[in-house]
Design a protein around this motif. Sequence first.
Motif, PDB file in Angstrom:
ATOM      1  N   ALA A 110       0.827  -1.212   0.000  1.00 26.98           N
ATOM      2  CA  ALA A 110       0.000   0.000   0.000  1.00 26.98           C
ATOM      3  C   ALA A 110       0.859   1.258   0.000  1.00 26.98           C
ATOM      4  N   ALA A 111       2.112   1.139   0.441  1.00 25.99           N
ATOM      5  CA  ALA A 111       2.961   2.322   0.611  1.00 25.99           C
ATOM      6  C   ALA A 111       3.173   3.096  -0.683  1.00 25.99           C
ATOM      7  N   PRO A 112       3.631   2.480  -1.772  1.00 35.58           N
ATOM      8  CA  PRO A 112       3.824   3.269  -2.990  1.00 35.58           C
ATOM      9  C   PRO A 112       2.516   3.815  -3.560  1.00 35.58           C
ATOM     10  N   TYR A 113       1.412   3.131  -3.337  1.00 35.63           N
ATOM     11  CA  TYR A 113       0.121   3.680  -3.778  1.00 35.63           C
ATOM     12  C   TYR A 113      -0.219   4.950  -3.006  1.00 35.63           C
ATOM     13  N   LEU A 114       0.042   4.957  -1.701  1.00 32.81           N
ATOM     14  CA  LEU A 114      -0.215   6.158  -0.904  1.00 32.81           C
ATOM     15  C   LEU A 114       0.692   7.298  -1.352  1.00 32.81           C
ATOM     16  N   VAL A 115       1.967   7.008  -1.588  1.00 30.64           N
ATOM     17  CA  VAL A 115       2.899   8.049  -2.024  1.00 30.64           C
ATOM     18  C   VAL A 115       2.445   8.635  -3.362  1.00 30.64           C
ATOM     19  N   ALA A 116       2.056   7.781  -4.291  1.00 31.51           N
ATOM     20  CA  ALA A 116       1.593   8.276  -5.591  1.00 31.51           C
ATOM     21  C   ALA A 116       0.333   9.127  -5.435  1.00 31.51           C
ATOM     22  N   ALA A 117      -0.571   8.721  -4.527  1.00 28.92           N
ATOM     23  CA  ALA A 117      -1.789   9.506  -4.290  1.00 28.92           C
ATOM     24  C   ALA A 117      -1.447  10.864  -3.693  1.00 28.92           C
ATOM     25  N   ARG A 210      -9.970 -15.499  -4.372  1.00 32.11           N
ATOM     26  CA  ARG A 210      -8.782 -15.936  -5.111  1.00 32.11           C
ATOM     27  C   ARG A 210      -8.268 -14.886  -6.087  1.00 32.11           C
ATOM     28  N   PHE A 211      -9.137 -13.971  -6.524  1.00 26.06           N
ATOM     29  CA  PHE A 211      -8.710 -13.005  -7.538  1.00 26.06           C
ATOM     30  C   PHE A 211      -7.694 -12.004  -6.982  1.00 26.06           C
ATOM     31  N   GLY A 212      -7.933 -11.501  -5.774  1.00 29.10           N
ATOM     32  CA  GLY A 212      -6.969 -10.592  -5.165  1.00 29.10           C
ATOM     33  C   GLY A 212      -5.649 -11.278  -4.892  1.00 29.10           C
ATOM     34  N   THR A 213      -5.724 -12.511  -4.375  1.00 27.07           N
ATOM     35  CA  THR A 213      -4.502 -13.265  -4.099  1.00 27.07           C
ATOM     36  C   THR A 213      -3.714 -13.520  -5.379  1.00 27.07           C
ATOM     37  N   ALA A 214      -4.398 -13.968  -6.433  1.00 29.88           N
ATOM     38  CA  ALA A 214      -3.704 -14.260  -7.694  1.00 29.88           C
ATOM     39  C   ALA A 214      -3.034 -13.018  -8.246  1.00 29.88           C
ATOM     40  N   ALA A 215      -3.720 -11.875  -8.173  1.00 27.08           N
ATOM     41  CA  ALA A 215      -3.140 -10.639  -8.700  1.00 27.08           C
ATOM     42  C   ALA A 215      -1.926 -10.225  -7.889  1.00 27.08           C
ATOM     43  N   PHE A 216      -2.043 -10.253  -6.566  1.00 30.05           N
ATOM     44  CA  PHE A 216      -0.942  -9.797  -5.723  1.00 30.05           C
ATOM     45  C   PHE A 216       0.273 -10.715  -5.825  1.00 30.05           C
ATOM     46  N   VAL A 217       0.060 -12.004  -5.655  1.00 30.31           N
ATOM     47  CA  VAL A 217       1.178 -12.946  -5.576  1.00 30.31           C
ATOM     48  C   VAL A 217       1.991 -12.955  -6.863  1.00 30.31           C
ATOM     49  N   THR A 218       1.334 -12.807  -8.007  1.00 28.72           N
ATOM     50  CA  THR A 218       2.031 -12.893  -9.289  1.00 28.72           C
ATOM     51  C   THR A 218       2.617 -11.561  -9.753  1.00 28.72           C
ATOM     52  N   GLY A 219       2.497 -10.517  -8.943  1.00 26.12           N
ATOM     53  CA  GLY A 219       3.039  -9.217  -9.326  1.00 26.12           C
ATOM     54  C   GLY A 219       2.074  -8.361 -10.113  1.00 26.12           C
ATOM     55  N   GLY A 220       0.820  -8.804 -10.246  1.00 25.98           N
ATOM     56  CA  GLY A 220      -0.152  -8.054 -11.016  1.00 25.98           C
ATOM     57  C   GLY A 220      -0.591  -6.759 -10.373  1.00 25.98           C
ATOM     58  N   LEU A 221      -0.250  -6.550  -9.110  1.00 29.87           N
ATOM     59  CA  LEU A 221      -0.563  -5.302  -8.423  1.00 29.87           C
ATOM     60  C   LEU A 221       0.692  -4.512  -8.088  1.00 29.87           C
ATOM     61  N   ASP A 222       1.820  -4.899  -8.664  1.00 25.26           N
ATOM     62  CA  ASP A 222       3.059  -4.165  -8.407  1.00 25.26           C
ATOM     63  C   ASP A 222       2.951  -2.759  -8.992  1.00 25.26           C
ATOM     64  N   PRO A 223       3.121  -1.726  -8.168  1.00 26.75           N
ATOM     65  CA  PRO A 223       2.971  -0.352  -8.663  1.00 26.75           C
ATOM     66  C   PRO A 223       4.204   0.181  -9.375  1.00 26.75           C
ATOM     67  N   SER A 226      10.428  -1.646 -11.472  1.00 20.54           N
ATOM     68  CA  SER A 226      11.811  -1.837 -11.075  1.00 20.54           C
ATOM     69  C   SER A 226      12.086  -1.015  -9.828  1.00 20.54           C
ATOM     70  N   ARG A 227      13.223  -1.280  -9.211  1.00 20.33           N
ATOM     71  CA  ARG A 227      13.620  -0.475  -8.052  1.00 20.33           C
ATOM     72  C   ARG A 227      13.747   0.992  -8.435  1.00 20.33           C
ATOM     73  N   GLU A 228      14.279   1.246  -9.616  1.00 19.21           N
ATOM     74  CA  GLU A 228      14.455   2.634 -10.057  1.00 19.21           C
ATOM     75  C   GLU A 228      13.102   3.345 -10.160  1.00 19.21           C
ATOM     76  N   ASP A 229      12.109   2.647 -10.695  1.00 16.61           N
ATOM     77  CA  ASP A 229      10.772   3.239 -10.791  1.00 16.61           C
ATOM     78  C   ASP A 229      10.187   3.494  -9.405  1.00 16.61           C
ATOM     79  N   PHE A 230      10.414   2.565  -8.497  1.00 12.56           N
ATOM     80  CA  PHE A 230       9.930   2.720  -7.127  1.00 12.56           C
ATOM     81  C   PHE A 230      10.564   3.937  -6.461  1.00 12.56           C
ATOM     82  N   LEU A 231      11.872   4.056  -6.564  1.00 12.68           N
ATOM     83  CA  LEU A 231      12.566   5.176  -5.913  1.00 12.68           C
ATOM     84  C   LEU A 231      12.190   6.510  -6.539  1.00 12.68           C
ATOM     85  N   ALA A 232      11.830   6.478  -7.828  1.00 13.01           N
ATOM     86  CA  ALA A 232      11.465   7.724  -8.511  1.00 13.01           C
ATOM     87  C   ALA A 232      10.164   8.319  -7.982  1.00 13.01           C
ATOM     88  N   LEU A 233       9.382   7.530  -7.241  1.00 18.68           N
ATOM     89  CA  LEU A 233       8.151   8.058  -6.644  1.00 18.68           C
ATOM     90  C   LEU A 233       8.437   9.097  -5.566  1.00 18.68           C
TER      91      LEU A 233
END
Length: 292
Positions: A110-117, A210-223, A226-233
Amino acid sequence: MAAERSSVATRILDLTVAGHRVATPSAVIGEGADALLLPALSSISAREEMLPLAHELGDTYRCLVPDWPGFGAHPRTRLPLNPANLHAFLDALLAAVPGPYALGVAAGHAAPYLVAAARRHPGAFARLVLVAPTWRGPLPTAMGPERAGWFGRIRRAVEMPLLGEALYRINISPPIIGRMMRAHVYAEPAHVTPAVVAAKHRITRQNRGRFGTAAFVTGGLDPAASREDFLALFGHGLPPVQVLRPDKAPRRSGAEMDALIATGRVTALPVPGALSAHEEFSGDVAAAIRSA
């Protein structure tokens, strides 16, 4: 611990996200300046995990704790789960309950989503606190980008009727939940009691879980990709950001937290715990928040 536990009220926010009606159950706890507390995204994500911290902060803040769409201890909303829709969900939430918030707290994914918001909504938050911030889901973290082709296939398999539900049930059984929690969610194995495991298992058994779990576990909710994209937030245009770094965070996730801290764009404090420090050690996390 807080001297007296605040009462909990439930508020249903009627939001519209990407053309879908998203009824969002939210806990309201405490009195004082407004605060928004976002639970982590995970197979066992629910607003209940943030309630111990909200109680700790309740003598200073009036805490709003919503469930994410597709997660929580209630039947799940029919909303396509992807980063764009989770960003849109926070936009809709901030339109419905604009604050301004003296404090925004987010755990894990949730952290990068909050930062982006906070970047999209200047002035909405006076400061942000990120507890064990992550940006990469479990399979991409464990298997690496070279196996990325498998992640979509695994997600589609879990989302299939019948077969997907069977795969999901096998992978969220109480023994597996307990093993996962002892491995990286809680820091102290003794805290993973049968009652805790049973409560987490009830969360996973919600309709369409199962839909939320499948999305999260497989990276489908990754905001971030890459690390560079994350730090750029992070950086200019944000309110002050504090990172609470658990001392027993998993090695790979901890390395991402350390990379963020090393940028100098955030302040940091150590706290006890692992990926769910806000739940397991809520008193220590509240003390760290108040120390800023």
